[in-house]
Enzyme design. Structure first.
Site, PDB file in Angstrom:
ATOM      1  CD1 TRP B 102      29.807  35.753  47.837  1.00 45.54           C
ATOM      2  CD2 TRP B 102      29.853  36.065  45.500  1.00 45.54           C
ATOM      3  NE1 TRP B 102      29.616  34.275  47.180  1.00 45.54           N
ATOM      4  CE2 TRP B 102      29.620  34.920  45.379  1.00 45.54           C
ATOM      5  CE3 TRP B 102      29.862  36.738  44.259  1.00 45.54           C
ATOM      6  CZ2 TRP B 102      30.352  33.704  44.362  1.00 45.54           C
ATOM      7  CZ3 TRP B 102      30.137  36.025  43.086  1.00 45.54           C
ATOM      8  CH2 TRP B 102      30.065  34.673  43.207  1.00 45.54           C
ATOM      9  CG  ASP B 171      24.936  40.350  45.775  1.00 46.05           C
ATOM     10  OD1 ASP B 171      24.027  39.935  45.438  1.00 46.05           O
ATOM     11  OD2 ASP B 171      26.270  40.213  45.295  1.00 46.05           O
ATOM     12  CE  LYS B 195      25.119  32.033  44.798  1.00 50.25           C
ATOM     13  NZ  LYS B 195      25.244  30.922  44.743  1.00 50.25           N
TER      14      LYS B 195
END
Lengths: 359, 359
Positions: B102, B171, B195
């Protein structure tokens, strides 16, 4: 509680059968012990949903092979910017037809990004109307022509799309899948989902593949139609639940006779309501008759006070969201695909009663 | 069918109580005769949902007054581009810490848009780890510093955020609301919802208001944090159903004792699973012990064949989505806030059984 007659312009009514199916399997999708919204967007259950949603759109719109069906985010308003970012090359210009609030929004966003020619503008006219095709003078070298197929706030609809040399791009947010369409007339069609397709959260884009190649390499990938085509809208996590709902809604549409069947139902519903307006001198339609929208029926009462009272009394009778858009006032009855004919009959009965008491 | 133990990395498991509540009112939200997803985003019912969702996030994260809570679309991956577009001025550069897939994605997207200094990169290291704060050499004039708080694929988590002079941007897609946080350490926090927050379809952004002023006027409005702050995320139609689900999930979190309570539950679940790995020589954790994620527990078996068999047999026993990310293989058990402790116990029991038969 019985279902309300929900005249909301969007997010809007969904088919009751679809909501019931979603409700029944909300905690256990097809015996998996999971909700569809809890599943990976790359797993086999969601993949089947995604593929059926695309296939249903292709079936309903009879989409030619050289087009792709994409699920994007950000609503039609984000498309207002993505379109010039992808399709308007350095030094090029585009033609825009402005027939109302949504056309104005598209023009405003595009002007930030390139040279825009507004080739016709009826956005301020009353009664509301759209430019006639005979009024349109296209530029010779436009990169594309942009049009709004249905002005949700004005209550007007394009009845025959203009023939254009440049690719025609249409915002169909408020009448997508409400009538048959010749997709080959268009370079790109887009629609926020929350009126005729699904709950808010996805934007349908139908694009002729070659146009996606125009995007500059410097554009972020998630702003490129090309990247969505290449990865079947799965470059990152797609809003799975709205796509699932769109799949159920399009399955319902196919079962109802497809777009030909839906058009008949929509025209019949709209005819009943417009007749009630025309038969009365109390109610006054705001759009010119030849361009009235079968999706958003807009009308006025003699005074704003009566309009407020009308909305209030209708709400008490289970007819909700009849208030016109805050920018124009009046009454707006949005009667999308999923809106039942019985709700139109109920509104007409109420209109007669209200006129008798207040006319 | 009983509920599966759903180890999906995202879209992921939601609290069963929340799903049941959503199911119960799916066709009739609080006696209105409409689904919440059929209602205008400007009507009073949805407005209350929207405001409660924001208020719950503010309560849980103890957000200071000079920050705003935004609901955007396009997922964390779209933020990878929006962050430099909004915050990286002409000629400026930003520092990025890359600790995995990511982080790499954030770097790649940002490099298209400006000058990026990758000040630490552990993204290719095995065992997986994150750079230590002592390894970080910040640039003097960085416009911001970007970090990924939890690498979903690597199974690692930042335990202590570095102190930075430039605004720290994180993030937090895979560990947002899983532990208490000092928001004042950050300039901007963002997280895809799918999530720990809600179904896929919205992106949570928490931003210090002054940073939003950096955006150039030329940026399309729907790409500006400033416009979302100004209109309370309602400039255009927000994905109302995902926000409604986030409201229910955050209400559930508050009832469970807030982030302190959730952290205790998460640490207890993770401890059980990591102990099972450490007690065995058959299973091998892929992350360095001091940075193990309590959200995504990653481990390997002696062979890929055994891993495939493990996933297959676990699935038969109702433990789903244990396969590691396609880019790295192995096993990944994602045990977000909503994942029940009983599911971890079931997995540990299965691991012992599987080792006894195949070890």
């Amino acid at each position: 509680m019985a279902r309300a007659y929900n005249f909301s312009a969007g997010p809007a009514i969904l088919p009751e059968e679809v909501l019931k199916e979603a409700q029944a399997e909300l905690l256990d999708y097809k015996g998996t012990g999971m909700s569809i919204m809890e599943m990976s967007h790359r797993g086999k259950e969601y993949t089947a949903v995604h593929e059926e949603a695309i296939a249903n759109i292709k079936t309903l719109l009879k989409i030619p092979d050289n087009y792709s069906v994409l699920f994007m985010t950000g609503g039609a308003t984000t498309q207002f910017s993505l379109i010039p970012m992808n399709l308007l090359g350095e030094g090029q210009s585009a033609d825009y037809i402005n027939a109302g609030s949504w056309g104005s929004g598209a023009v405003k966003a595009a002007k930030k990004l390139g040279k825009i020619n507004v080739i016709a503008d009826t956005s301020k006219e009353i009664p509301t109307r759209m430019p006639k095709n005979s009024e349109l003078k296209f530029s010779d070298d436009a990169a594309y022509v942009h049009i709004t197929s249905n002005e949700t706030i004005a209550g007007t609809q394009v009845k025959e799309f203009p023939k254009t040399k440049a690719p025609l791009i249409a915002d169909m947010s408020s009448d997508i899948l409400s009538r048959p369409l010749d997709v080959s007339q268009f370079g790109l069609i887009y629609a926020g989902a929350q009126k005729n397709l699904a709950p808010a959260g996805i934007t349908l884009v139908v694009i002729r593949n070659d146009l996606a190649e125009r995007a500059p390499e410097t554009l972020p990938e998630l702003f490129q139609y090309r990247a969505f085509i290449a990865e079947n809208s799965l470059k990152n996590t797609v809003p799975t639940f709205p796509v699932y709902m769109l799949m159920l809604v399009t399955r319902w549409l196919i079962a109802k006779g497809g777009l030909e069947g839906m058009q008949k139902l929509n025209e019949a519903k709209a005819a009943v309501l417009y007749k009630a307006i025309d038969d009365s001198s109390f109610y006054k339609g705001t759009a010119v008759p030849e361009q009235r929208s079968p999706m958003n029926v807009t009308f006025r009462l003699p005074t704003e006070e009566l309009e407020a009272q009308f909305v209030k009394e209708a709400t008490k009778q289970g007819m909700t969201s009849l208030k016109g858009h805050r920018s124009v006032g009046g009454i707006r009855a949005s009667i999308y695909n999923a809106f039942p004919a019985a709700g139109v009959d109920a509104l007409v009965a109420f209109m007669k009663e209200f006129e008798a008491e207040n006319g």
